[in-house]
Write a protein that holds these residues in place. Structure first.
Motif, short mmCIF file in Angstrom:
data_model
loop_
_atom_site.label_atom_id
_atom_site.label_comp_id
_atom_site.label_asym_id
_atom_site.label_seq_id
_atom_site.Cartn_x
_atom_site.Cartn_y
_atom_site.Cartn_z
N SER A 169 26.68 9.14 -8.86
CA SER A 169 27.00 9.60 -7.49
C SER A 169 26.26 10.89 -7.14
CB SER A 169 28.51 9.80 -7.35
OG SER A 169 28.94 11.00 -7.96
N LEU A 170 25.84 11.64 -8.13
CA LEU A 170 25.11 12.87 -7.88
C LEU A 170 23.59 12.67 -7.75
CD1 LEU A 170 26.85 15.33 -10.39
CD2 LEU A 170 27.22 15.15 -7.91
N ILE A 171 23.10 11.58 -8.30
CA ILE A 171 21.65 11.34 -8.30
C ILE A 171 21.20 10.97 -6.90
CG2 ILE A 171 19.80 9.86 -9.17
CD1 ILE A 171 21.45 9.59 -11.77
N LYS A 172 20.25 11.73 -6.41
CA LYS A 172 19.67 11.43 -5.10
C LYS A 172 18.52 10.47 -5.30
CE LYS A 172 21.08 15.69 -3.04
NZ LYS A 172 20.84 17.10 -3.03
N GLU A 173 18.64 9.33 -4.65
CA GLU A 173 17.60 8.31 -4.81
C GLU A 173 16.38 8.68 -4.00
OE1 GLU A 173 18.74 4.26 -4.63
OE2 GLU A 173 20.77 4.68 -5.28
N ASP A 174 15.21 8.45 -4.61
CA ASP A 174 13.96 8.66 -3.90
C ASP A 174 13.79 7.53 -2.89
OD1 ASP A 174 13.34 10.93 -5.36
OD2 ASP A 174 12.35 9.77 -6.93
N ASP A 231 21.41 20.26 -10.66
CA ASP A 231 20.96 20.14 -12.06
C ASP A 231 22.11 20.44 -13.02
OD1 ASP A 231 18.34 19.68 -11.16
OD2 ASP A 231 17.66 21.72 -11.64
N PHE A 232 22.80 21.54 -12.76
CA PHE A 232 23.89 21.94 -13.65
C PHE A 232 25.06 20.97 -13.59
CE2 PHE A 232 21.60 25.98 -13.57
CZ PHE A 232 21.70 26.38 -14.89
N ASN A 233 25.38 20.46 -12.40
CA ASN A 233 26.46 19.47 -12.28
C ASN A 233 26.13 18.20 -13.06
OD1 ASN A 233 28.11 21.06 -10.66
ND2 ASN A 233 27.26 20.26 -8.76
N THR A 234 24.90 17.72 -12.90
CA THR A 234 24.48 16.51 -13.62
C THR A 234 24.48 16.76 -15.12
OG1 THR A 234 23.15 15.83 -11.73
CG2 THR A 234 22.63 14.80 -13.84
#
Length: 96
Positions: free
Chosen positions: A90-95, A50-53
């Motif tokens: 690149s940080l977002i984890k896809e559902d 969360d903080f990185n994004t």
């Protein structure tokens, strides 16, 4: 060649600040207003992810507001938004 003193470094930093301020103005004073408009109820950050994004998202906002303050002329700022946006993706984890 002698090592720079702290005073030398501060003089250089001041010069950089003054040069950038000519382009961006006091942009650092407007980012909070933009974030408040985007997130009127605040944000809830809990994880490292969360903080990185959030950090990268803030940088996108900084670059967008700098671009706006340059009368839509400062290419580096708009290029930086693409870089930071790619980093966010690149940080977002896809559902799945």
């Amino acid at each position: 060649m002698s090592q720079k003193t702290a005073a030398d470094i501060l003089k250089e930093a001041s010069k950089t600040f003054l040069e950038r301020n000519k382009i961006y103005g006091d942009n650092y004073k407007s980012v909070g207003r933009v974030m408040k408009a985007l997130f009127p109820n605040g944000v809830n950050l809990k994880t490292e992810e969360d903080f990185n994004t959030w950090h990268l998202f803030e940088l996108v906002i900084v670059k967008i507001t700098r671009f706006a303050n340059s009368n839509l002329k400062h290419k580096d700022s708009i290029h930086d938004t693409a870089v930071y946006s790619a980093m966010i993706e690149s940080l977002i984890k896809e559902d799945k």
